[in-house]
Design an enzyme around this catalytic site. Structure first.
Site, PDB file in Angstrom:
ATOM      1  N   ASP A 135     -10.079  -6.294   4.909  1.00 24.12           N
ATOM      2  CA  ASP A 135     -10.471  -6.081   3.515  1.00 24.12           C
ATOM      3  C   ASP A 135      -9.261  -6.272   2.614  1.00 24.12           C
ATOM      4  O   ASP A 135      -8.267  -5.559   2.732  1.00 24.12           O
ATOM      5  CB  ASP A 135     -11.053  -4.674   3.339  1.00 24.12           C
ATOM      6  CG  ASP A 135     -11.849  -4.547   2.049  1.00 24.12           C
ATOM      7  OD1 ASP A 135     -12.265  -5.588   1.502  1.00 24.12           O
ATOM      8  OD2 ASP A 135     -12.053  -3.411   1.590  1.00 24.12           O
ATOM      9  N   HIS A 142      -9.086  -4.069 -10.658  1.00 26.13           N
ATOM     10  CA  HIS A 142      -9.430  -2.936  -9.797  1.00 26.13           C
ATOM     11  C   HIS A 142      -8.162  -2.218  -9.316  1.00 26.13           C
ATOM     12  O   HIS A 142      -8.083  -0.990  -9.358  1.00 26.13           O
ATOM     13  CB  HIS A 142     -10.247  -3.418  -8.593  1.00 26.13           C
ATOM     14  CG  HIS A 142     -10.519  -2.345  -7.576  1.00 26.13           C
ATOM     15  ND1 HIS A 142     -11.374  -1.285  -7.810  1.00 26.13           N
ATOM     16  CD2 HIS A 142     -10.016  -2.157  -6.320  1.00 26.13           C
ATOM     17  CE1 HIS A 142     -11.407  -0.502  -6.744  1.00 26.13           C
ATOM     18  NE2 HIS A 142     -10.589  -0.999  -5.832  1.00 26.13           N
ATOM     19  N   GLU A 208     -18.551  -0.336  -3.372  1.00 20.62           N
ATOM     20  CA  GLU A 208     -17.556  -1.282  -3.869  1.00 20.62           C
ATOM     21  C   GLU A 208     -18.226  -2.644  -3.935  1.00 20.62           C
ATOM     22  O   GLU A 208     -18.737  -3.149  -2.930  1.00 20.62           O
ATOM     23  CB  GLU A 208     -16.314  -1.325  -2.970  1.00 20.62           C
ATOM     24  CG  GLU A 208     -15.449  -0.076  -3.138  1.00 20.62           C
ATOM     25  CD  GLU A 208     -14.093  -0.159  -2.456  1.00 20.62           C
ATOM     26  OE1 GLU A 208     -13.969  -0.932  -1.480  1.00 20.62           O
ATOM     27  OE2 GLU A 208     -13.172   0.549  -2.897  1.00 20.62           O
ATOM     28  N   GLU A 210     -18.151  -6.203  -3.700  1.00 25.95           N
ATOM     29  CA  GLU A 210     -17.251  -7.205  -3.128  1.00 25.95           C
ATOM     30  C   GLU A 210     -18.071  -8.400  -2.676  1.00 25.95           C
ATOM     31  O   GLU A 210     -19.291  -8.347  -2.559  1.00 25.95           O
ATOM     32  CB  GLU A 210     -16.508  -6.650  -1.894  1.00 25.95           C
ATOM     33  CG  GLU A 210     -15.674  -5.419  -2.164  1.00 25.95           C
ATOM     34  CD  GLU A 210     -14.672  -5.119  -1.046  1.00 25.95           C
ATOM     35  OE1 GLU A 210     -14.253  -6.069  -0.337  1.00 25.95           O
ATOM     36  OE2 GLU A 210     -14.324  -3.931  -0.873  1.00 25.95           O
ATOM     37  N   ASP A 242     -18.766  -2.393   0.235  1.00 22.72           N
ATOM     38  CA  ASP A 242     -17.816  -1.674   1.103  1.00 22.72           C
ATOM     39  C   ASP A 242     -17.849  -0.185   0.744  1.00 22.72           C
ATOM     40  O   ASP A 242     -17.063   0.295  -0.065  1.00 22.72           O
ATOM     41  CB  ASP A 242     -16.414  -2.267   0.887  1.00 22.72           C
ATOM     42  CG  ASP A 242     -15.415  -1.720   1.880  1.00 22.72           C
ATOM     43  OD1 ASP A 242     -15.830  -1.308   2.979  1.00 22.72           O
ATOM     44  OD2 ASP A 242     -14.213  -1.710   1.551  1.00 22.72           O
TER      45      ASP A 242
HETATM   46 CA    CA Z   1     -12.897  -2.423  -0.180  1.00 21.94          CA
END
Ligand code: CA
Length: 428
Positions: A135, A142, A208, A210, A242
């Site tokens: 990741d 962010h 999250e 993503e 995530d």
């Molecule tokens: Ca993450």
């Protein structure tokens, strides 16, 4: 190049609505269970799931070097190992078979019955066996927001952040496809000024926003991948949620980074959209703020204009879209991430998955996590049923969506939807 396959004027003999993420220009790859409980590799046009195993058995891929059982598998890993030339030949052939001008399959009812299913008849599976999962932390907005909250607004970015794509090695065993519910995790947390931690359900479960890319076999131990070749080893992208437990994270993350706050679940969308399909939506990444070392310098446009959103749906209520962002905001691009990941000789395999990191934009309605949207819990967000959210409640469903639209064509990723169930009671 797949110019005909991406031609925005091309139509399929399968009906596709103008707002579908899956017109004939997309042709993603996934794995599904048929109504007869047979697992197969497939693609999708409109709301039609297409069995590639059956297509291959019936001779529709004649002339393309494929093993007989390449699509009769429960993961895409072997097909991905065949490499970009083969992915492109197969995707282009699928475009031809379903072109409105091609009557070969269209007019063969017996074949159609074996090959085509309505999406509601099939059950989507995890598309790849994910060996390793990494990741990244590649959104500057962010990283700045989290650094401001967890550390110091004056020095929100760590000194290394503008010089290398920061990442950690995650855990693949808890990556699940859309539709599989998760339980709120239990863990250790500590209240401000408290002397001892406590154990119990996380009070700060968060999503999250993503995206993640899936690789093919790229290098052997010791050999780096140059940034100029990196994209050749990327099969495609999925939406990626995530899941994170912010209170567990805050207590455990120093000095080695995320652990139990992150590895209880991560959800992905089931259809992998190829880089070839995304080509018409290619855009530049943000300009570097500081000079970057030679191995991270690249030529050309390395990002994609992918519009993203997150919605929260409380139980028995309408959903609310809480975030609208874009993949193109990402500061470190995928080629840089893969070049950096392998510059020390770390091997990357077919089916490995690389998360982008939370994709926040500059404005407060584009932040890709509740941590940022509620600014650490200070600013609750109203829901349609009159309740408020600072983080995710039990029985909430979180939905991520993503699509590209350049004015002449639209393709997308569908969605990744996950319900959060109450914590399982811990019994010693
Ligand atoms: Ca993450």
């Amino acid at each position: 190049m797949p110019k005909i396959t991406n031609n925005p004027d091309r139509k399929s003999w399968i009906e596709v609505s103008s707002t579908s993420d899956f017109p004939i220009q997309n042709i993603p790859f996934g794995v599904f269970l048929t109504p007869d409980d047979i697992i197969t590799i497939g693609t999708r046009i409109g709301d039609c799931a297409i069995d590639l195993g059956a297509l291959h058995q019936l001779g529709y891929f004649e002339g393309i070097p494929l093993t007989d059982d390449i699509f009769l598998q429960d993961t895409l890993n072997d097909f991905i190992s065949d490499g970009k030339k083969t992915w492109r030949l197969v995707r282009n052939r699928i475009g031809d078979i379903f072109d409105s001008e091609n009557n070969k399959l269209r007019d063969n009812e017996a074949h159609r019955e074996r090959i085509l299913f309505h999406l509601s008849e099939v059950e989507m599976q995890l598309p790849v066996q994910i060996g390793d999962y990494t990741d990244f932390y590649s959104s500057k907005e962010h990283a700045t927001n989290v650094g401001s909250m967890f550390r110091d607004p004056e020095n929100a970015l760590m000194p290394n952040w503008l010089h290398l794509p920061v990442a950690y090695h995650g855990r693949s065993s808890s990556i699940i496809p859309s539709g599989i519910p998760i339980h709120r995790p239990n863990g250790q947390t500590i209240s401000p000024n408290a002397e001892f931690p406590v154990f119990g359900p996380s009070q700060r479960v968060d999503f999250e926003l993503e995206m993640a890319f899936i690789t093919t076999d790229a290098n052997v131990l010791g050999e780096p991948i140059s940034i100029d070749k990196a994209e050749d080893f990327i099969f495609g992208l999925v939406l990626f949620n995530d899941w994170s437990a912010r209170d567990i994270q805050k207590w455990e993350y120093v000095p080695l980074g995320p652990f139990l706050a992150k590895n209880f679940a991560s959800s992905i969308s089931p259809w992998i959209v190829t880089l070839d399909a995304l080509e018409p939506y290619r855009v530049a990444t943000p300009d570097p703020v500081k000079p970057q070392l030679d191995y991270l310098q690249y030529q050309g446009d390395k990002s994609f204009d992918i519009q993203l959103e997150v919605a929260i749906q409380p139980e028995n209520s309408e959903e609310k879209v809480v975030c609208k962002s874009n993949f193109k905001h990402m500061y470190w691009n995928m080629a840089q991430q893969l070049a950096h990941h392998t510059v020390n000789g770390c091997p990357v395999k077919s089916g490995d998955m690389m998360g982008s990191g939370t994709l926040s934009g500059k404005t407060s309605d584009s932040y890709g996590s509740m941590l940022e949207l509620s600014w650490g819990g200070k600013n609750p967000i109203p829901m349609p049923d009159g309740t408020e959210r600072t983080f995710i409640n039990d029985n909430d469903t979180v939905v991520l969506r993503g699509f590209c639209n350049n004015g002449s064509s639209r393709i997308g990723f569908g969605e990744v939807s996950t319900k959060v169930l109450p914590a399982i009671k811990y019994q010693k």
